[in-house]
Scaffold this active site. Structure first.
Site, PDB file in Angstrom:
ATOM      1  N   ASP A  30     -83.262  66.065 -86.710  1.00  0.00           N
ATOM      2  CA  ASP A  30     -83.115  67.375 -86.302  1.00  0.00           C
ATOM      3  C   ASP A  30     -82.017  68.387 -85.632  1.00  0.00           C
ATOM      4  OD1 ASP A  30     -85.764  66.845 -87.155  1.00  0.00           O
ATOM      5  OD2 ASP A  30     -86.830  66.832 -85.393  1.00  0.00           O
ATOM      6  N   LYS A  50     -90.156  67.444 -91.273  1.00  0.00           N
ATOM      7  CA  LYS A  50     -91.749  66.805 -91.118  1.00  0.00           C
ATOM      8  C   LYS A  50     -92.331  67.955 -89.733  1.00  0.00           C
ATOM      9  CE  LYS A  50     -88.781  64.930 -87.518  1.00  0.00           C
ATOM     10  NZ  LYS A  50     -88.925  65.419 -86.339  1.00  0.00           N
ATOM     11  N   CYS A  74     -88.565  63.740 -79.914  1.00  0.00           N
ATOM     12  CA  CYS A  74     -88.477  63.557 -81.335  1.00  0.00           C
ATOM     13  C   CYS A  74     -87.386  62.145 -81.840  1.00  0.00           C
ATOM     14  CB  CYS A  74     -87.754  64.370 -82.874  1.00  0.00           C
ATOM     15  SG  CYS A  74     -88.903  66.122 -82.865  1.00  0.00           S
TER      16      CYS A  74
END
Length: 204
Positions: free
Chosen positions: A22, A81, A113
């Site tokens: 990410d 996601k 995350c």
């Protein structure tokens, strides 16, 4: 040859995978973002040189934007996601690699995350190596406590250079000269010295 003792946390290219979590446009405001992306880019280059597989995720890219170009991940297909853990989005990749033992984990945010991914991987019996100079958070308290939390749960905390040198293993390796050029300059400071200052009790 004797089997590698799991508790030592040794890594070899043939049983390792790199997770890039990410590193997207809307996270540019996060503290030390340029530095952790720079370090993650080093990890990616080394993984590609050593044929270590790499997976890349993006958290809700419609809202948070694409992966930043400076990561150098243009050749990778990102997995979208919404779950904090990367694992549901990449489970198929994990299942396809029965020899997999070690996951090297970079990205953000550490308390969200990265932590969720680490716990899910540990739950599957995999070794998790958190690249501490390639993970960050908006809050450095969250970052510190999340690193400690992962260590309590059995993850290994390592620097990028330490992991790179574990992967290459030998100065006689045919790709060592190329890798040496990547790590010739020290990794940029991402505030870790401040976190460890005074032998913080969370890391005792």
């Amino acid at each position: 040859m004797a089997a590698v003792r799991p508790g030592l946390g040794r890594i070899i290219p043939g049983s390792s995978i790199l997770f890039l979590c990410d590193m997207q446009e809307k996270f540019r405001h996060v503290l030390f973002f340029p530095q952790i992306v720079s370090v993650a880019a080093r990890m990616l280059k080394v993984a590609q040189l050593l044929d270590v597989p790499v997976v890349l995720t993006e958290q809700y890219p419609q809202g948070l934007g694409p992966t930043v170009p400076e990561l150098g991940a243009e050749g990778l297909q990102p997995r979208s996601k919404t779950c904090f853990s990367m694992v549901p989005a990449v489970q198929q990749e994990l299942d396809a690699r029965p020899q997999l033992r070690s996951v090297l984990l970079c990205g953000l945010e550490t308390q969200a995350c990265i932590l969720h991914t680490a716990l899910d991987l540990l739950d599957q019996g995999l070794q998790v190596h958190v690249v501490v100079d390639a993970c960050t958070s908006r809050s450095q308290v969250d970052r510190l406590v999340a690193l400690s939390r992962m260590r309590q749960s059995g993850a290994f905390l390592s620097t990028s250079e330490g992991l790179i040198l574990q992967l290459v293993g030998d100065a006689a390796h045919p790709r060592f000269k190329e890798i040496q050029k990547i790590i010739k300059e020290p990794a940029p400071d991402s505030g870790l010295l401040g976190l460890f200052h005074g032998q913080n009790p969370l890391f005792r």
